[in-house]
Design a protein around this motif. Sequence first.
Motif, short mmCIF file in Angstrom:
data_model
loop_
_atom_site.label_atom_id
_atom_site.label_comp_id
_atom_site.label_asym_id
_atom_site.label_seq_id
_atom_site.Cartn_x
_atom_site.Cartn_y
_atom_site.Cartn_z
N LYS A 73 0.89 -1.30 0.11
CA LYS A 73 -0.17 0.01 -0.06
C LYS A 73 0.94 1.31 0.00
O LYS A 73 1.76 1.43 0.72
N GLY A 74 0.64 2.32 -1.03
CA GLY A 74 1.22 3.42 -0.95
C GLY A 74 2.70 3.32 -1.81
O GLY A 74 3.23 4.59 -1.97
N ASP A 75 2.84 2.21 -2.47
CA ASP A 75 4.02 2.24 -3.33
C ASP A 75 3.97 3.11 -4.54
O ASP A 75 2.62 3.19 -5.12
N VAL A 76 4.85 3.81 -4.90
CA VAL A 76 4.78 4.59 -6.21
C VAL A 76 5.98 4.14 -7.17
O VAL A 76 7.15 4.19 -6.60
N LEU A 77 5.54 3.49 -8.34
CA LEU A 77 6.62 2.98 -8.99
C LEU A 77 6.59 3.67 -10.43
O LEU A 77 5.43 4.15 -10.98
N PHE A 78 7.93 4.19 -10.69
CA PHE A 78 8.30 5.01 -12.01
C PHE A 78 8.95 4.14 -12.89
O PHE A 78 10.12 3.38 -12.61
N PHE A 79 8.56 4.20 -14.17
CA PHE A 79 9.32 3.24 -15.13
C PHE A 79 9.84 4.36 -16.30
O PHE A 79 9.00 5.28 -16.55
N ASP A 80 11.01 3.94 -16.79
CA ASP A 80 11.34 4.71 -17.94
C ASP A 80 10.65 3.86 -19.00
O ASP A 80 11.29 2.76 -19.69
N ASN A 81 9.89 4.38 -19.71
CA ASN A 81 9.06 3.86 -20.78
C ASN A 81 9.73 3.46 -22.10
O ASN A 81 9.26 2.59 -22.62
N MET A 82 10.83 4.17 -22.16
CA MET A 82 11.68 3.83 -23.53
C MET A 82 12.64 2.65 -23.24
O MET A 82 13.15 2.22 -24.05
N ALA A 83 12.70 2.20 -21.84
CA ALA A 83 13.80 1.25 -21.55
C ALA A 83 12.96 -0.08 -21.22
O ALA A 83 13.68 -1.05 -21.08
N LEU A 84 11.86 0.01 -20.60
CA LEU A 84 11.15 -1.11 -20.00
C LEU A 84 10.00 -1.57 -20.67
O LEU A 84 8.92 -0.78 -21.05
N LEU A 85 9.63 -2.92 -20.72
CA LEU A 85 8.45 -3.43 -21.12
C LEU A 85 7.88 -3.85 -19.71
O LEU A 85 8.61 -4.06 -18.65
N HIS A 86 6.45 -3.76 -19.70
CA HIS A 86 5.94 -3.97 -18.39
C HIS A 86 4.53 -4.81 -18.55
O HIS A 86 4.04 -4.88 -19.73
N GLY A 87 3.98 -5.54 -17.48
CA GLY A 87 2.87 -6.21 -17.75
C GLY A 87 2.06 -6.43 -16.27
O GLY A 87 2.31 -5.64 -15.60
N ARG A 88 1.13 -7.25 -16.40
CA ARG A 88 0.35 -7.49 -15.00
C ARG A 88 0.23 -9.14 -14.87
O ARG A 88 -0.46 -9.75 -15.76
N ARG A 89 0.59 -9.54 -13.75
CA ARG A 89 0.24 -10.98 -13.39
C ARG A 89 -1.17 -10.90 -12.81
O ARG A 89 -1.69 -10.23 -12.40
N PRO A 90 -1.71 -12.10 -13.22
CA PRO A 90 -2.94 -12.59 -12.73
C PRO A 90 -3.13 -12.29 -11.28
O PRO A 90 -2.16 -12.69 -10.55
N SER A 91 -4.34 -11.99 -10.71
CA SER A 91 -4.24 -12.03 -8.94
C SER A 91 -5.78 -12.18 -8.51
O SER A 91 -6.70 -12.18 -9.47
N LEU A 92 -5.77 -12.23 -7.28
CA LEU A 92 -7.03 -12.46 -6.62
C LEU A 92 -7.46 -10.81 -6.39
O LEU A 92 -6.88 -10.03 -6.26
N PRO A 93 -8.88 -10.77 -6.12
CA PRO A 93 -9.24 -9.48 -5.96
C PRO A 93 -9.28 -9.34 -4.41
O PRO A 93 -9.19 -10.23 -3.58
N PRO A 94 -9.15 -7.99 -3.92
CA PRO A 94 -9.27 -6.74 -4.74
C PRO A 94 -7.83 -6.25 -5.14
O PRO A 94 -6.80 -6.64 -4.60
N ARG A 95 -7.76 -5.72 -6.16
CA ARG A 95 -6.28 -4.97 -6.52
C ARG A 95 -6.86 -3.82 -7.41
O ARG A 95 -7.66 -3.91 -8.14
N ARG A 96 -6.11 -2.79 -6.76
CA ARG A 96 -6.47 -1.28 -7.44
C ARG A 96 -5.11 -0.56 -7.55
O ARG A 96 -4.51 -0.14 -6.57
N VAL A 97 -4.50 -0.43 -8.86
CA VAL A 97 -3.48 0.19 -9.14
C VAL A 97 -3.78 1.49 -9.92
O VAL A 97 -4.26 1.10 -11.02
N LEU A 98 -3.17 2.57 -9.55
CA LEU A 98 -3.57 4.00 -10.50
C LEU A 98 -2.45 3.91 -11.21
O LEU A 98 -1.18 3.80 -11.07
N VAL A 99 -2.64 4.87 -12.28
CA VAL A 99 -1.32 5.22 -13.48
C VAL A 99 -1.50 6.70 -13.95
O VAL A 99 -2.73 7.22 -13.75
N THR A 100 -0.46 7.23 -14.24
CA THR A 100 -0.18 8.28 -14.89
C THR A 100 0.80 8.25 -15.98
O THR A 100 1.83 7.66 -16.04
N THR A 101 0.53 8.78 -17.33
CA THR A 101 1.68 8.86 -18.22
C THR A 101 1.96 10.16 -18.60
O THR A 101 1.36 11.09 -18.65
N CYS A 102 3.45 10.49 -18.94
CA CYS A 102 4.00 11.84 -18.98
C CYS A 102 4.84 11.78 -20.27
O CYS A 102 5.61 10.70 -20.47
#
Length: 343
Positions: free
Chosen positions: A313-342
Amino acid sequence: MHNPIEVNSPINSTKLRERERVMEFSCKAFKVGKCEGQKVVDGETMPLLLQAPEPNKTGLDSLLSDLKENKEWFEQMLIKNSAILLRGYNLTNAEDFNEIIEAFGWEDIRYVGPAPRTHVYKRVWTANEGPLSEFIYYHHEMVLINESPKKLALFCDIPPPEGGETPFVPSFRVTERMLEEFPEALQEMEEKGLKYTFTALSRSDTSSMRGRGWEDAFGTSDRVEAERRANALGMDMEWLPNGAAKTILGPRSLTRVFDGRKGRRMWFNTLVGMHGKEHSSAMMADGTEIPDNVVKRCGEIIEEESIQFKWEKGDVLFFDNMALLHGRRPSLPPRRVLVTTCK
């Protein structure tokens, strides 16, 4: 007689490298930490975990002040390490996350893609709202659009009880390994370029991880205006009898080299994610099919190079989108991750 450890011994060399690493990352405003799943790739720690240096520095106001004062350093570390994880701060909601993003002064960029998302607050959106039971395949955000975001930030609002990690992959490692195993195939794809197709329904379908309708994606229900906006993004469109739209993108490059990233060739495509799927395809720009064994092996390499950690809870993860691929593993609910693109 006890002999001292020599300077060039493996033990001492390791200590020296660790000391140099800490000195390089030195910033009084942050303490470098460790998390399960971290990897060192070509001398770079991924993700670089940053924490408050003292217990009384974990509040939002303190973090915002430190980020503003050390913006240049933070951006340098993001380019160097490709991923930065802020952990241990008392961040509770989308408003806190939005303030962190705005502290950097990074320009916003509107998301264009197949993932169903909901606007939450100012620059903050939900991440892909497709079923949690499905794996969202690795990708660079908006990789096929003329202008991709340079940075991607994620906030963990509700950590999943099981699964739900956001694995990421150093893109240059995929290129390196594919060149070792399929040099001729890569040369042909580089020379010809790639072409993709994707079919989007008129209205969004949140039961699918690629269920965003074209009306939502292009912000209009007018077909002429949708085509104009698609063309501006580098896409062509074909209208299907059922009201769906088939988007065609290409030619697109297989790999790209971006400034400031050691001349690395990034695997800047979505070949594996779109090849041979129900609503999408990937081929060479002249129509030549990409061999199945090349696609299959590429998928294996991407998975082998993946890095992941458990959300808190409260983690903030920053990606260099030019350098990394990313995805999402299947999960049990609940899961809520928010995003912004810059930009």
